[in-house]
Design a protein around this motif. Structure first.
Motif, PDB file in Angstrom:
ATOM      1  N   ARG A 187      -6.374   4.920  -3.185  1.00  0.00           N
ATOM      2  CA  ARG A 187      -5.312   4.385  -4.030  1.00  0.00           C
ATOM      3  C   ARG A 187      -5.389   2.877  -4.238  1.00  0.00           C
ATOM      4  O   ARG A 187      -4.916   2.366  -5.257  1.00  0.00           O
ATOM      5  CB  ARG A 187      -3.949   4.776  -3.450  1.00  0.00           C
ATOM      6  CG  ARG A 187      -3.678   6.282  -3.494  1.00  0.00           C
ATOM      7  CD  ARG A 187      -2.330   6.647  -2.871  1.00  0.00           C
ATOM      8  NE  ARG A 187      -1.308   5.703  -3.221  1.00  0.00           N
ATOM      9  CZ  ARG A 187      -0.740   4.839  -2.359  1.00  0.00           C
ATOM     10  NH1 ARG A 187      -1.117   4.847  -1.091  1.00  0.00           N
ATOM     11  NH2 ARG A 187       0.187   4.022  -2.772  1.00  0.00           N
ATOM     12  N   THR A 188      -5.936   2.146  -3.261  1.00  0.00           N
ATOM     13  CA  THR A 188      -5.931   0.697  -3.341  1.00  0.00           C
ATOM     14  C   THR A 188      -7.300   0.150  -2.984  1.00  0.00           C
ATOM     15  O   THR A 188      -7.922   0.618  -2.012  1.00  0.00           O
ATOM     16  CB  THR A 188      -4.876   0.090  -2.378  1.00  0.00           C
ATOM     17  OG1 THR A 188      -3.591   0.667  -2.673  1.00  0.00           O
ATOM     18  CG2 THR A 188      -4.763  -1.417  -2.551  1.00  0.00           C
ATOM     19  N   ALA A 210      -4.916  -3.679  -6.703  1.00  0.00           N
ATOM     20  CA  ALA A 210      -5.111  -4.616  -5.601  1.00  0.00           C
ATOM     21  C   ALA A 210      -4.007  -4.540  -4.557  1.00  0.00           C
ATOM     22  O   ALA A 210      -4.056  -5.276  -3.563  1.00  0.00           O
ATOM     23  CB  ALA A 210      -5.211  -6.043  -6.146  1.00  0.00           C
ATOM     24  N   GLY A 211      -3.008  -3.693  -4.778  1.00  0.00           N
ATOM     25  CA  GLY A 211      -1.903  -3.587  -3.839  1.00  0.00           C
ATOM     26  C   GLY A 211      -0.933  -4.743  -3.907  1.00  0.00           C
ATOM     27  O   GLY A 211      -0.152  -4.959  -2.978  1.00  0.00           O
ATOM     28  N   LEU A 212      -0.940  -5.485  -5.014  1.00  0.00           N
ATOM     29  CA  LEU A 212      -0.010  -6.604  -5.171  1.00  0.00           C
ATOM     30  C   LEU A 212       1.383  -6.110  -5.511  1.00  0.00           C
ATOM     31  O   LEU A 212       2.384  -6.781  -5.220  1.00  0.00           O
ATOM     32  CB  LEU A 212      -0.513  -7.560  -6.251  1.00  0.00           C
ATOM     33  CG  LEU A 212      -1.977  -8.013  -6.133  1.00  0.00           C
ATOM     34  CD1 LEU A 212      -2.307  -9.026  -7.219  1.00  0.00           C
ATOM     35  CD2 LEU A 212      -2.259  -8.568  -4.760  1.00  0.00           C
ATOM     36  N   VAL A 213       1.461  -4.977  -6.165  1.00  0.00           N
ATOM     37  CA  VAL A 213       2.701  -4.252  -6.441  1.00  0.00           C
ATOM     38  C   VAL A 213       2.362  -2.761  -6.394  1.00  0.00           C
ATOM     39  O   VAL A 213       1.214  -2.385  -6.652  1.00  0.00           O
ATOM     40  CB  VAL A 213       3.310  -4.606  -7.820  1.00  0.00           C
ATOM     41  CG1 VAL A 213       3.911  -5.993  -7.831  1.00  0.00           C
ATOM     42  CG2 VAL A 213       2.260  -4.463  -8.927  1.00  0.00           C
ATOM     43  N   GLY A 240       0.790  -1.217   0.000  1.00  0.00           N
ATOM     44  CA  GLY A 240       0.000   0.000   0.000  1.00  0.00           C
ATOM     45  C   GLY A 240       0.825   1.270   0.000  1.00  0.00           C
ATOM     46  O   GLY A 240       0.277   2.358  -0.167  1.00  0.00           O
ATOM     47  N   ARG A 241       2.140   1.149   0.164  1.00  0.00           N
ATOM     48  CA  ARG A 241       3.017   2.311   0.072  1.00  0.00           C
ATOM     49  C   ARG A 241       3.339   2.594  -1.387  1.00  0.00           C
ATOM     50  O   ARG A 241       3.279   1.718  -2.244  1.00  0.00           O
ATOM     51  CB  ARG A 241       4.325   2.066   0.847  1.00  0.00           C
ATOM     52  CG  ARG A 241       4.150   1.797   2.321  1.00  0.00           C
ATOM     53  CD  ARG A 241       3.635   3.022   3.069  1.00  0.00           C
ATOM     54  NE  ARG A 241       3.657   2.818   4.498  1.00  0.00           N
ATOM     55  CZ  ARG A 241       4.661   3.214   5.309  1.00  0.00           C
ATOM     56  NH1 ARG A 241       5.700   3.847   4.793  1.00  0.00           N
ATOM     57  NH2 ARG A 241       4.614   2.983   6.594  1.00  0.00           N
ATOM     58  N   ALA A 255       5.806   3.673  -4.628  1.00  0.00           N
ATOM     59  CA  ALA A 255       7.159   3.303  -5.045  1.00  0.00           C
ATOM     60  C   ALA A 255       8.182   4.287  -4.499  1.00  0.00           C
ATOM     61  O   ALA A 255       9.285   3.888  -4.087  1.00  0.00           O
ATOM     62  CB  ALA A 255       7.233   3.249  -6.569  1.00  0.00           C
ATOM     63  N   VAL A 256       7.833   5.560  -4.493  1.00  0.00           N
ATOM     64  CA  VAL A 256       8.745   6.577  -3.959  1.00  0.00           C
ATOM     65  C   VAL A 256       9.039   6.318  -2.487  1.00  0.00           C
ATOM     66  O   VAL A 256      10.197   6.385  -2.040  1.00  0.00           O
ATOM     67  CB  VAL A 256       8.150   7.984  -4.166  1.00  0.00           C
ATOM     68  CG1 VAL A 256       8.925   9.032  -3.384  1.00  0.00           C
ATOM     69  CG2 VAL A 256       8.136   8.339  -5.656  1.00  0.00           C
ATOM     70  N   GLU A 257       7.999   5.988  -1.718  1.00  0.00           N
ATOM     71  CA  GLU A 257       8.194   5.725  -0.281  1.00  0.00           C
ATOM     72  C   GLU A 257       9.021   4.471  -0.058  1.00  0.00           C
ATOM     73  O   GLU A 257       9.926   4.456   0.796  1.00  0.00           O
ATOM     74  CB  GLU A 257       6.828   5.582   0.392  1.00  0.00           C
ATOM     75  CG  GLU A 257       6.036   6.871   0.469  1.00  0.00           C
ATOM     76  CD  GLU A 257       4.606   6.659   0.910  1.00  0.00           C
ATOM     77  OE1 GLU A 257       4.002   7.622   1.406  1.00  0.00           O
ATOM     78  OE2 GLU A 257       4.075   5.532   0.751  1.00  0.00           O
ATOM     79  N   ILE A 258       8.739   3.413  -0.801  1.00  0.00           N
ATOM     80  CA  ILE A 258       9.476   2.163  -0.630  1.00  0.00           C
ATOM     81  C   ILE A 258      10.939   2.349  -0.981  1.00  0.00           C
ATOM     82  O   ILE A 258      11.835   1.921  -0.230  1.00  0.00           O
ATOM     83  CB  ILE A 258       8.842   1.061  -1.492  1.00  0.00           C
ATOM     84  CG1 ILE A 258       7.494   0.649  -0.906  1.00  0.00           C
ATOM     85  CG2 ILE A 258       9.776  -0.153  -1.599  1.00  0.00           C
ATOM     86  CD1 ILE A 258       6.692  -0.275  -1.798  1.00  0.00           C
TER      87      ILE A 258
END
Length: 447
Positions: free
Chosen positions: A442-443, A162-165, A6-7, A9-12
């Motif tokens: 978002r998700t 779906a928050g899978l990626v 749920g985060r 890409a920038v945060e991860i």
């Protein structure tokens, strides 16, 4: 315990670079969600669980970890782009189950930036239709699993929604990024011709197909596009005031836009007026011949991609689509109709910076075995709900889908932004203004 599902890409990537998380932790958490959720969504044709964990460890050991813009970010790749060591099935039983020797250039760029490929996503056969279903699975809209995710990047869109990626890679030849993004509440941009390397199938559908990102935020879409394009031109620029044309008209004769999508475009226009932009109602001068031009190029692209495949292993709708396209190949190869369309539309974009339209005409069809139905029902279903995307593949100009509002069912609604060649940064900037003033969920709530 911090959760990374749920985060953005920038945060991860920031957390992995700063060693607040490891790439393995992030990837393992997303793989666990795929195992738990994807049975209801059908996003993935193949999941690379062990290979992805090994690649995550490699990312964590890289000497340049602190500089990687996608450090440890799990990504999904549409199953018509080569991933080293994996087969590329393009949604078909007729394609060989042979592992690719090398990554497609876009996949290689994502991996060089620190991303980890967790799997390949479902597509309709040969990426032809706006519903993603076939012999390898059915991709459903995570916001309403009774509906298709759209196509042809339906699996990639479903995976992100779906928050899978957090982000995924897809491509767009007649709307194949924007259609599923609009269905699934995502941000996407089909870049203009030549901004991102294509190399999709046999000839990129005569240069109409472009690779691009699927994301839940404008910031993530901008980041991925910058990496895919290997350029700084899509970095955020200084805010400006834009001349925006709003059109609620379907480009294709005989197709109407339903009220929820028209209302979304009206409301987005009002928001931009309040933000200080010059907004006017104006319809591009679409030619009456646009329906035939779209059909000719859509089918001819499939005719080329189907060459060399055993027709007995192709679905009936695909065989007919390719057969129709073979008759159009001579005129399509001459390219005159696309050049005429560009000349007709260029004066409109001399007057306006951006065109704002509904992203779709109506909600997506039911998730069903459309690949088992005849060609004409597929043609009619696709045309009825997604008439607004093809013109911008024919011209080769950039176009975005941006979430905006909700449908009566509670699923996301969306608008489309279109610009002249080279306007990717401006489109992203305007999309960011919409996001700031009308944030979206978002998700999808699948848990």
């Amino acid at each position: 315990m911090t959760t990374w599902v749920g985060r953005t890409a920038v945060e991860i990537a920031a957390a992995v670079r700063e060693k607040r998380a490891t790439a393995r932790e992030v990837v393992a958490e997303h793989l666990a969600r795929i195992e738990r959720v994807d049975g209801r969504v059908g996003a993935f044709r193949a999941v690379r669980a062990q290979a992805a964990l090994a690649e995550a460890d490699e990312v964590g050991a890289r000497a340049d970890l602190a500089e990687l813009p996608l450090a440890g970010v799990p990504v999904a790749v549409k199953d018509n782009l080569a991933v080293r060591g994996e087969s590329t099935r393009v949604g078909s039983a007729a394609t060989p189950d042979t592992p690719a020797g090398d990554d497609h250039v876009t996949v290689a760029r994502l991996r060089a930036a620190g991303a980890v490929v967790v799997g390949l996503t479902n597509v309709p056969e040969l990426c032809v239709f706006g519903t993603t279903d076939g012999v390898h699975g059915t991709a459903r809209n995570p916001w309403d699993t009774s509906r298709t995710a759209g196509g042809s990047s339906g699996g990639s869109a479903a995976a992100v929604a779906a928050g899978l990626v957090p982000v995924a890679l897809g491509n767009d030849g007649m709307g194949s990024l924007r259609i599923p993004a609009a269905n699934c509440g995502l941000v996407t941009i089909k870049p203009g011709h030549g901004v991102v390397p294509a190399g999709i199938g046999e000839g990129d559908w005569f240069g109409m197909s472009e690779n691009g990102p699927l994301a839940t935020t404008v910031e993530d879409a901008r980041l991925l596009l910058s990496i895919l394009a290997d350029t700084d031109v899509v970095r955020r620029g200084a805010p400006g005031t834009y001349k925006v044309a709003v059109s609620l008209r379907s480009p294709l004769a005989g197709v109407t836009v339903s009220r929820p999508y028209a209302d979304a475009a009206r409301e987005a226009a009002g928001l931009l007026i309040r933000a200080g932009h010059q907004v006017r109602r104006a319809d591009p001068p679409y030619p009456q011949s646009l329906s035939l031009t779209s059909l000719a190029h859509w089918t001819a692209g499939t005719a080329v991609d189907a060459q060399g495949l055993d027709p007995r292993l192709l679905a009936r709708r695909t065989r007919v689509h390719a057969a129709v396209g073979r008759g159009f190949l001579p005129v399509v190869r001459r390219g005159g109709s696309r050049e005429a369309l560009r000349r007709r539309l260029e004066p409109f974009f001399d007057t306006y910076d951006v065109l704002l339209t509904p992203a779709l005409a109506r909600r997506s069809p039911k998730a069903a075995a459309w690949h088992e139905r005849g060609w004409l029902p597929n043609l009619l279903a696709n045309t009825a709900y997604s008439p607004l995307t093809p013109p911008w593949n024919l011209t080769g100009w950039p176009a975005m889908s941006v979430p905006f509002g909700t449908l009566p069912s509670g699923a996301p609604c969306a608008v489309q932004l279109v610009g002249r060649p080279g306007s990717e940064a401006e489109l992203l900037e305007l999309a960011g203004r919409l996001e700031e003033r009308r944030p979206w969920r978002r998700t999808a709530p699948l848990d």
